[in-house]
Design a protein around this motif. Structure first.
Motif, short mmCIF file in Angstrom:
data_model
loop_
_atom_site.label_atom_id
_atom_site.label_comp_id
_atom_site.label_asym_id
_atom_site.label_seq_id
_atom_site.Cartn_x
_atom_site.Cartn_y
_atom_site.Cartn_z
N VAL A 23 0.84 -1.20 0.00
CA VAL A 23 0.00 0.00 0.00
C VAL A 23 0.87 1.25 0.00
O VAL A 23 0.62 2.22 -0.73
CB VAL A 23 -0.95 -0.01 1.22
CG1 VAL A 23 -1.70 1.31 1.32
CG2 VAL A 23 -1.94 -1.17 1.12
N ALA A 24 1.94 1.23 0.81
CA ALA A 24 2.82 2.40 0.90
C ALA A 24 3.50 2.68 -0.44
O ALA A 24 3.73 3.84 -0.79
CB ALA A 24 3.88 2.16 1.98
N TRP A 25 3.82 1.62 -1.20
CA TRP A 25 4.47 1.81 -2.50
C TRP A 25 3.57 2.62 -3.44
O TRP A 25 4.01 3.56 -4.10
CB TRP A 25 4.81 0.47 -3.11
CG TRP A 25 5.32 0.58 -4.52
CD1 TRP A 25 4.60 0.42 -5.67
CD2 TRP A 25 6.64 0.92 -4.93
NE1 TRP A 25 5.39 0.62 -6.78
CE2 TRP A 25 6.65 0.95 -6.35
CE3 TRP A 25 7.81 1.21 -4.24
CZ2 TRP A 25 7.80 1.24 -7.07
CZ3 TRP A 25 8.95 1.51 -4.97
CH2 TRP A 25 8.94 1.52 -6.37
N VAL A 26 2.29 2.24 -3.50
CA VAL A 26 1.37 2.92 -4.41
C VAL A 26 1.13 4.36 -3.97
O VAL A 26 1.23 5.30 -4.78
CB VAL A 26 0.03 2.15 -4.49
CG1 VAL A 26 -0.96 2.92 -5.37
CG2 VAL A 26 0.25 0.76 -5.05
N TYR A 27 0.85 4.56 -2.68
CA TYR A 27 0.59 5.93 -2.21
C TYR A 27 1.87 6.77 -2.26
O TYR A 27 1.81 7.99 -2.46
CB TYR A 27 0.01 5.90 -0.80
CG TYR A 27 -1.45 5.53 -0.79
CD1 TYR A 27 -2.43 6.48 -1.05
CD2 TYR A 27 -1.85 4.22 -0.53
CE1 TYR A 27 -3.77 6.15 -1.05
CE2 TYR A 27 -3.20 3.87 -0.53
CZ TYR A 27 -4.15 4.83 -0.80
OH TYR A 27 -5.48 4.48 -0.81
N GLY A 28 3.02 6.13 -2.07
CA GLY A 28 4.28 6.84 -2.21
C GLY A 28 4.48 7.37 -3.62
O GLY A 28 4.97 8.48 -3.82
N GLY A 29 4.08 6.56 -4.62
CA GLY A 29 4.16 7.01 -6.00
C GLY A 29 3.27 8.21 -6.26
O GLY A 29 3.66 9.15 -6.98
N ILE A 30 2.07 8.20 -5.69
CA ILE A 30 1.16 9.34 -5.85
C ILE A 30 1.74 10.58 -5.18
O ILE A 30 1.74 11.68 -5.76
CB ILE A 30 -0.22 9.00 -5.25
CG1 ILE A 30 -0.91 7.90 -6.06
CG2 ILE A 30 -1.11 10.25 -5.19
CD1 ILE A 30 -2.21 7.44 -5.49
N PHE A 31 2.27 10.43 -3.97
CA PHE A 31 2.83 11.56 -3.23
C PHE A 31 4.05 12.12 -3.97
O PHE A 31 4.23 13.35 -4.04
CB PHE A 31 3.22 11.09 -1.83
CG PHE A 31 3.65 12.21 -0.92
CD1 PHE A 31 2.78 13.25 -0.62
CD2 PHE A 31 4.92 12.23 -0.38
CE1 PHE A 31 3.17 14.29 0.21
CE2 PHE A 31 5.32 13.26 0.45
CZ PHE A 31 4.45 14.29 0.76
#
Length: 205
Positions: A43-51
């Protein structure tokens, strides 16, 4: 037309970010932190990409937002059931739907492969409107429907018959091999189409 190698280099970072890196992140976290840690890392990988895109001022596509929602739901269900199988089953079913979408686009005359090519590489619209190019993308859509369906069959068999570690390593290798074969055929066919279209003006003169 840009060179085929230039098109591939343009698409490669998107492939690594969207396909290779998430598997590597999940597996590393699974080995180090266990299932719940792996789910959090995914989950952190995907949201990190958005951020990261937001900080750089890059546009965040609707597809990326949907992917973030999807991985959050998948991780939540997997955590609730304490099952990694649940986490991996959902995208496998999604791959089946994509395979069917590729297949359905062929008789409709709107090849999905052409739409993806527009999204991933800077291909001139005039080239895409050529009749021979359209026929090529119809055949490639059928090819990728078969590649993805084989991917689903292998994934489901391994998911229910092997450990998660074996699933991640061997299934990823098999799927990568199938994908590489599909890419090789696609690139070979695309080169032929480019050569044919590029020869037409001189032939006409």
């Amino acid at each position: 037309m840009p060179r085929v190698t230039a098109l591939l280099m343009h698409a490669l970072p998107r492939f690594v970010e969207g396909v290779i890196a998430p598997v590597a992140v999940f597996y590393a976290a699974l080995m180090l932190l266990g299932l719940n840690g792996a789910l959090i890392a995914a989950v952190a990988w995907v949201y990190g990409g958005i951020f990261y895109r937001y900080l750089r001022g890059h546009p965040v596509s609707g597809m990326l937002v949907l992917a973030a929602v999807g991985v959050t739901v998948r991780a939540g269900l997997a955590a609730a059931t304490h099952s990694a199988v649940v986490y991996f089953l959902q995208p496998t079913l999604g791959t089946l739907m994509v395979s069917l979408a590729f297949l359905a686009s062929v008789p409709l005359g709107r090849p999905l492969a052409m739409k993806l090519a527009r999204d991933m590489a800077p291909i001139p619209e005039a080239f895409l409107k050529h009749a021979r190019v359209h026929q090529f993308f119809l055949r490639i859509s059928l090819l990728w429907s078969m590649v993805l369906f084989t991917n689903v069959a292998v994934s489901l068999w391994m998911l229910f018959n092997e450990s998660i570690g074996m699933y991640l390593w061997i299934r990823t290798g098999i799927v990568a091999g199938l994908g590489a074969l599909g890419v090789a055929i696609s690139v070979w066919g695309f080169r032929r189409v480019v050569r044919h279209v590029n020869r037409e003006p001189s032939t006409a003169s």
